[in-house]
Enzyme design. Sequence first.
Site, PDB file in Angstrom:
ATOM      1  N   CYS A 144       0.821  -1.222   0.000  1.00 46.97           N
ATOM      2  CA  CYS A 144       0.000   0.000   0.000  1.00 46.97           C
ATOM      3  C   CYS A 144       0.849   1.264   0.000  1.00 46.97           C
ATOM      4  CB  CYS A 144      -0.906   0.013   1.228  1.00 46.97           C
ATOM      5  SG  CYS A 144      -2.101  -1.313   1.235  1.00 46.97           S
ATOM      6  N   ASN A 174      -0.585  -1.431  -7.052  1.00 45.08           N
ATOM      7  CA  ASN A 174      -0.516  -2.482  -6.040  1.00 45.08           C
ATOM      8  C   ASN A 174      -1.923  -2.833  -5.602  1.00 45.08           C
ATOM      9  OD1 ASN A 174       0.460  -4.065  -3.628  1.00 45.08           O
ATOM     10  ND2 ASN A 174      -0.672  -2.426  -2.588  1.00 45.08           N
ATOM     11  N   GLU A 175      -2.266  -4.068  -5.655  1.00 48.36           N
ATOM     12  CA  GLU A 175      -3.527  -4.559  -5.081  1.00 48.36           C
ATOM     13  C   GLU A 175      -4.722  -3.653  -5.405  1.00 48.36           C
ATOM     14  OE1 GLU A 175      -4.534  -4.920  -0.640  1.00 48.36           O
ATOM     15  OE2 GLU A 175      -3.482  -6.783  -1.029  1.00 48.36           O
TER      16      GLU A 175
END
Length: 667
Positions: free
Chosen positions: A237, A372-373
């Site tokens: 994150c 990211n994610e």
Amino acid sequence: MRKLTTISLLAISLTAAAQTHVIDVNTKKLGAPIQPTMYGLFFEDINYAADGGLYGELVKNRSFEFPDRLMGWEAFGTFEVKDDGPFERCPHYIELRDPRHGDRRSGISNNGFFGIGLHEGEDYRFSVWAKTPQDSARIIVQFIDRATMEEHQEFAEARLTIKGNEWKQYELVLKSPRTIQKAQLRIFLDGKNTVDLEHISLFPVNTFKNRKNGMRRDLAQALADEKPGLLRFPGGCIVEGVDLATRYQWKNTIGPVENRPLNENRWEYSFPYRFFPDYFQSYGLGFFEFFQLSEDIGAEPLPVLNVGMACQFQNWNDESAHVPLDQLQPYIQDCLDLIEFANGPVDSEWGKKRAEMGHPEPFNMKYIGVGNEQWDDMYFKRLEPFVAAIRAKYPHIKIIGTSGPDSEGKMFEKGWEAMRKQKADLVDEHFYRNEDWFLGNAAGKARYGDNCGGLRYENYDRKGPKVFAGEYACHGKGKKWNHYEASILEAGFMTDLERNADVVYMTAYAPLFAHVEGWQWRPDLIWYDNTRMFKSCSYYVQQMYATNKGTHVLTTTMDKQFVAGQEGQDGLFASSVFDKNTGEIIVKVINTSKQTQSVALNLLGLKGEHTARTITLCHDGMDDENTLDNPELITPQEGTILCEAGKKNTILNDQLQQMSFRVYKIK
Ligand code: AHR
């Protein structure tokens, strides 16, 4: 040794113990190649992984740039924090003046990150940028131990003379006569002349590979010992930041460390037990150091950059938190420039910067993660122009997209569908799940709960993007962290990764590091305080796979059936590989049942007697874990087992203790 035929051996083992499971390994036919990147590492500055962890700097807030300029410091006497220093993006420094009161002194002391850890007999390099308005001024530099409450708390000391009114860097080396967890660095004015001090730094001389601005040796060595195939960086994150202002901007992390601007850490406000957080990113461990570390530990660098989105968790469904679609160009340019920084010629704009930092040769970066994610349309539509621009300029770079935070379900499927459409080379999947999930996803039948698919990667599309299992860990139910049981279930699950090496190209356990006094997320692979560290059981599982990854999958069955903890297989998981470089057959067997299991490895196509080397992870207490005080409670043990010759095969009989993992290596 008596030679037995396959048939007689099997007959013996089957009559001697009715439950002996025969694991057939076809050693003659090589299956899918295993990617060198298969078992990697995921680094994120969470849990004080960078400053206060891997990054060797021992001084917190070395440039007085924290919002509270003296956070981490105590100042005494007459002092002033000023803001017209020599480094544009880190302008603050401290001035120490004569307090003009008899014996009083002016000075500062730094508390480090939870104290400053020092080792007896080790040298520490102190450096400072300084100037004085007079001809010269002197400072005294000390290591002190306030906990002893002695009259003289210093246990090492040196003097430094500062000359002239121009900013210059000064250095000295102090040896520590003792090992101490929580020392402080104290500096005070010696004499009446004023001194200005900026970027006050203390590093062990003995960093990993003895680099200045280097990494803490024991922690970096632990990474190297994993023999990782890749290093993903910088997160997590942290790539996104809580908002766009605090996102990770790689360009701020290169060049002279003194001029890298401070960033608030995305995890600053997320400690469950620390109400006065002080978590910032000095960026001392920046993108150059990342590429260099990857090279040092033999891992492919895998940078992940921001896709024009702030943390999706933090800004749930809030389109306005992200960059408007028509303003993505600077973010796209960041990706292109990073590739040039890593690989470009020394006369290119960004290649030149790499060369100036001491690495004229390219880093030969091959992969880039974009986002990211992330999940859903907000991501998919932003990703598109990134893919187009990277493909146009750097067609050989492999692009990694994401399937979001879910391990299955609608959103996950939607992510995969979008990645297929955009022709991502790999998809980064994340799964922090419980024990049932891990068993169920590796097992042949979903008998561990509704949510567990069973044989996860067997069912994947072979023609689409490849899998990067980029963040995963077994999170124990009932507040168990890094406990032994979880690591064995991870080991069982990993047979599914290995068996499916034709579609799974990369994997990484997450997170990697945690400081025992500064964590916000667990379990983690490696824990430490200021002078010690320990490797979790999960670390050893990862290492057993990574150091025995082989080059090709070998077909493996149990009792003539697919082997994956299926009913009738007593919780046994197995996978095998061949290593072309060493000529070894490597079989991994995991017993996830609560009973000892008999196995007979039947190595079809291998003739003669052999001695198998074994590596075993085995422990009785399921909830036990390694700790700083008992770091080797659970570690892999090496051994040997004789294998007997059959006519066209070699047989190895063994008993596998309950909840254990054994690697067999046969030349
Ligand atoms: O590994 C910790 C966090 O888990 C990462 O930052 C994020 O990608 C995931 O949600």
